[in-house]
Design a protein around this motif. Sequence first.
Motif, PDB file in Angstrom:
ATOM      1  N   ARG A  34       0.809  -1.169   0.184  1.00 25.90           N
ATOM      2  CA  ARG A  34       0.067  -0.061   0.059  1.00 25.90           C
ATOM      3  C   ARG A  34       0.844   1.454  -0.126  1.00 25.90           C
ATOM      4  NH1 ARG A  34      -5.071   0.313  -0.068  1.00 25.90           N
ATOM      5  NH2 ARG A  34      -5.474   2.188   1.168  1.00 25.90           N
ATOM      6  N   GLN A  35       2.019   1.375  -0.582  1.00 26.64           N
ATOM      7  CA  GLN A  35       2.855   2.339  -0.815  1.00 26.64           C
ATOM      8  C   GLN A  35       2.676   3.033  -2.213  1.00 26.64           C
ATOM      9  OE1 GLN A  35       5.189   3.686   1.417  1.00 26.64           O
ATOM     10  NE2 GLN A  35       3.663   2.769   2.641  1.00 26.64           N
ATOM     11  N   SER A  36       2.590   4.207  -2.463  1.00 30.06           N
ATOM     12  CA  SER A  36       2.263   4.883  -3.571  1.00 30.06           C
ATOM     13  C   SER A  36       3.496   4.872  -4.497  1.00 30.06           C
ATOM     14  CB  SER A  36       1.612   6.165  -3.353  1.00 30.06           C
ATOM     15  OG  SER A  36       1.320   6.866  -4.518  1.00 30.06           O
ATOM     16  N   HIS A  37       3.503   5.054  -5.812  1.00 34.97           N
ATOM     17  CA  HIS A  37       4.395   5.308  -6.657  1.00 34.97           C
ATOM     18  C   HIS A  37       3.780   5.866  -7.921  1.00 34.97           C
ATOM     19  CE1 HIS A  37       4.045   1.408  -8.978  1.00 34.97           C
ATOM     20  NE2 HIS A  37       3.612   1.020  -7.751  1.00 34.97           N
ATOM     21  N   PRO A  38       4.508   6.846  -8.713  1.00 38.56           N
ATOM     22  CA  PRO A  38       3.968   7.492  -9.865  1.00 38.56           C
ATOM     23  C   PRO A  38       3.985   6.190 -11.038  1.00 38.56           C
ATOM     24  CG  PRO A  38       6.123   8.300  -9.468  1.00 38.56           C
ATOM     25  CD  PRO A  38       5.879   7.344  -8.312  1.00 38.56           C
ATOM     26  N   VAL A  39       3.116   6.104 -11.798  1.00 42.38           N
ATOM     27  CA  VAL A  39       2.977   5.420 -12.807  1.00 42.38           C
ATOM     28  C   VAL A  39       4.414   5.702 -13.950  1.00 42.38           C
ATOM     29  CG1 VAL A  39       1.684   4.575 -14.930  1.00 42.38           C
ATOM     30  CG2 VAL A  39       0.738   4.596 -12.905  1.00 42.38           C
ATOM     31  N   GLU A  40       4.514   6.834 -14.022  1.00 40.68           N
ATOM     32  CA  GLU A  40       5.763   7.457 -14.931  1.00 40.68           C
ATOM     33  C   GLU A  40       6.362   8.499 -14.101  1.00 40.68           C
ATOM     34  OE1 GLU A  40       6.633   6.147 -17.814  1.00 40.68           O
ATOM     35  OE2 GLU A  40       5.067   4.748 -18.171  1.00 40.68           O
ATOM     36  N   ALA A  41       7.781   8.545 -13.885  1.00 37.58           N
ATOM     37  CA  ALA A  41       8.394   9.390 -13.227  1.00 37.58           C
ATOM     38  C   ALA A  41       8.297  10.651 -13.547  1.00 37.58           C
ATOM     39  CB  ALA A  41       9.853   9.154 -12.984  1.00 37.58           C
ATOM     40  N   GLU A  42       8.124  10.853 -14.999  1.00 38.41           N
ATOM     41  CA  GLU A  42       8.234  11.925 -15.918  1.00 38.41           C
ATOM     42  C   GLU A  42       6.494  11.929 -16.365  1.00 38.41           C
ATOM     43  OE1 GLU A  42      11.235  12.184 -18.648  1.00 38.41           O
ATOM     44  OE2 GLU A  42      12.816  12.300 -16.869  1.00 38.41           O
ATOM     45  N   ALA A  43       6.168  13.117 -16.364  1.00 43.45           N
ATOM     46  CA  ALA A  43       4.551  13.131 -16.929  1.00 43.45           C
ATOM     47  C   ALA A  43       4.457  14.652 -17.370  1.00 43.45           C
ATOM     48  CB  ALA A  43       3.849  12.897 -15.679  1.00 43.45           C
ATOM     49  N   ASP A  44       3.451  14.780 -18.279  1.00 39.06           N
ATOM     50  CA  ASP A  44       3.108  16.200 -18.858  1.00 39.06           C
ATOM     51  C   ASP A  44       2.194  16.677 -17.666  1.00 39.06           C
ATOM     52  OD1 ASP A  44       4.051  15.888 -21.415  1.00 39.06           O
ATOM     53  OD2 ASP A  44       2.275  14.669 -22.079  1.00 39.06           O
ATOM     54  N   ALA A  45       2.500  18.152 -17.547  1.00 38.00           N
ATOM     55  CA  ALA A  45       1.802  18.729 -16.278  1.00 38.00           C
ATOM     56  C   ALA A  45       0.227  18.586 -16.433  1.00 38.00           C
ATOM     57  CB  ALA A  45       2.122  20.184 -16.530  1.00 38.00           C
ATOM     58  N   ASN A  46      -0.325  18.372 -15.603  1.00 39.61           N
ATOM     59  CA  ASN A  46      -1.746  18.192 -15.540  1.00 39.61           C
ATOM     60  C   ASN A  46      -2.544  18.265 -14.130  1.00 39.61           C
ATOM     61  OD1 ASN A  46      -2.507  15.436 -14.451  1.00 39.61           O
ATOM     62  ND2 ASN A  46      -0.883  14.661 -15.879  1.00 39.61           N
ATOM     63  N   GLU A  47      -3.654  18.686 -14.301  1.00 42.33           N
ATOM     64  CA  GLU A  47      -4.563  19.039 -12.748  1.00 42.33           C
ATOM     65  C   GLU A  47      -4.653  17.806 -12.028  1.00 42.33           C
ATOM     66  OE1 GLU A  47      -5.183  21.933 -11.794  1.00 42.33           O
ATOM     67  OE2 GLU A  47      -3.973  22.708 -13.384  1.00 42.33           O
ATOM     68  N   LYS A  48      -4.838  16.705 -12.693  1.00 42.60           N
ATOM     69  CA  LYS A  48      -5.097  15.441 -11.875  1.00 42.60           C
ATOM     70  C   LYS A  48      -3.831  15.162 -10.934  1.00 42.60           C
ATOM     71  CE  LYS A  48      -8.650  13.334 -14.740  1.00 42.60           C
ATOM     72  NZ  LYS A  48      -8.759  11.908 -15.510  1.00 42.60           N
ATOM     73  N   ILE A  49      -2.677  15.063 -11.371  1.00 41.67           N
ATOM     74  CA  ILE A  49      -1.559  14.937 -10.862  1.00 41.67           C
ATOM     75  C   ILE A  49      -1.301  15.963  -9.747  1.00 41.67           C
ATOM     76  CG2 ILE A  49       0.775  14.843 -10.908  1.00 41.67           C
ATOM     77  CD1 ILE A  49       0.792  13.183 -13.422  1.00 41.67           C
ATOM     78  N   LEU A  50      -1.393  17.246 -10.064  1.00 38.67           N
ATOM     79  CA  LEU A  50      -1.572  18.336  -8.965  1.00 38.67           C
ATOM     80  C   LEU A  50      -2.252  18.113  -7.895  1.00 38.67           C
ATOM     81  CD1 LEU A  50       0.102  20.778  -8.098  1.00 38.67           C
ATOM     82  CD2 LEU A  50      -1.750  22.175  -9.535  1.00 38.67           C
ATOM     83  N   ALA A  51      -3.801  17.695  -8.408  1.00 37.52           N
ATOM     84  CA  ALA A  51      -4.639  17.379  -7.217  1.00 37.52           C
ATOM     85  C   ALA A  51      -4.266  16.190  -6.420  1.00 37.52           C
ATOM     86  CB  ALA A  51      -6.086  17.144  -7.847  1.00 37.52           C
ATOM     87  N   ALA A  52      -3.694  15.307  -6.803  1.00 36.24           N
ATOM     88  CA  ALA A  52      -3.193  14.188  -6.130  1.00 36.24           C
ATOM     89  C   ALA A  52      -2.147  14.593  -5.185  1.00 36.24           C
ATOM     90  CB  ALA A  52      -2.612  13.152  -6.891  1.00 36.24           C
ATOM     91  N   ALA A  53      -1.447  15.451  -5.480  1.00 35.41           N
ATOM     92  CA  ALA A  53      -0.173  15.859  -4.693  1.00 35.41           C
ATOM     93  C   ALA A  53      -0.903  17.004  -3.421  1.00 35.41           C
ATOM     94  CB  ALA A  53       0.968  16.716  -5.432  1.00 35.41           C
ATOM     95  N   GLU A  54      -1.735  17.811  -3.919  1.00 36.86           N
ATOM     96  CA  GLU A  54      -2.270  18.583  -2.982  1.00 36.86           C
ATOM     97  C   GLU A  54      -3.135  17.845  -1.849  1.00 36.86           C
ATOM     98  OE1 GLU A  54      -2.665  22.587  -5.900  1.00 36.86           O
ATOM     99  OE2 GLU A  54      -4.331  21.022  -5.762  1.00 36.86           O
ATOM    100  N   ASN A  55      -3.538  16.746  -2.361  1.00 33.83           N
ATOM    101  CA  ASN A  55      -4.618  16.173  -1.344  1.00 33.83           C
ATOM    102  C   ASN A  55      -3.923  15.071  -0.493  1.00 33.83           C
ATOM    103  OD1 ASN A  55      -7.680  17.285  -1.904  1.00 33.83           O
ATOM    104  ND2 ASN A  55      -6.657  17.146  -3.911  1.00 33.83           N
ATOM    105  N   CYS A  56      -2.885  14.790  -0.914  1.00 29.22           N
ATOM    106  CA  CYS A  56      -1.910  13.654  -0.089  1.00 29.22           C
ATOM    107  C   CYS A  56      -2.019  14.218   1.244  1.00 29.22           C
ATOM    108  CB  CYS A  56      -0.576  13.669  -0.427  1.00 29.22           C
ATOM    109  SG  CYS A  56       0.355  12.510   0.468  1.00 29.22           S
ATOM    110  N   PRO A  57      -2.533  13.372   2.286  1.00 25.55           N
ATOM    111  CA  PRO A  57      -2.541  13.969   3.822  1.00 25.55           C
ATOM    112  C   PRO A  57      -1.123  14.122   4.357  1.00 25.55           C
ATOM    113  CG  PRO A  57      -3.537  11.625   3.537  1.00 25.55           C
ATOM    114  CD  PRO A  57      -3.079  12.170   2.275  1.00 25.55           C
TER     115      PRO A  57
END
Length: 77
Positions: A34-57
């Motif tokens: 249950r440890q998170s990891h990005p599917v790809e270490a490099e990604a196009d800028a997008n709102e979903k990934i930013l929302a994921a980071a902002e909502n990580c407790p």
Amino acid sequence: MGDRWQVEVDRSLCIGSAQCVHHAADGFRLDAGRQSHPVEAEADANEKILAAAENCPVEAITITLLGSGEAVFPPEE
């Protein structure tokens, strides 16, 4: 062409809440421990990934601009 991001998860901080998967299912996965990891270490800028980071407790996700290393999240103070 848009920005490209370096996406990292600090596994020593990750508590497996799955908020990252909830907000960006195509960007993050939980492993058997249950440890998170990005599917790809490099990604196009997008709102979903930013929302994921902002909502990580526990703010285990960091995003930087590829090339410059400038912080996207968490923002520099």
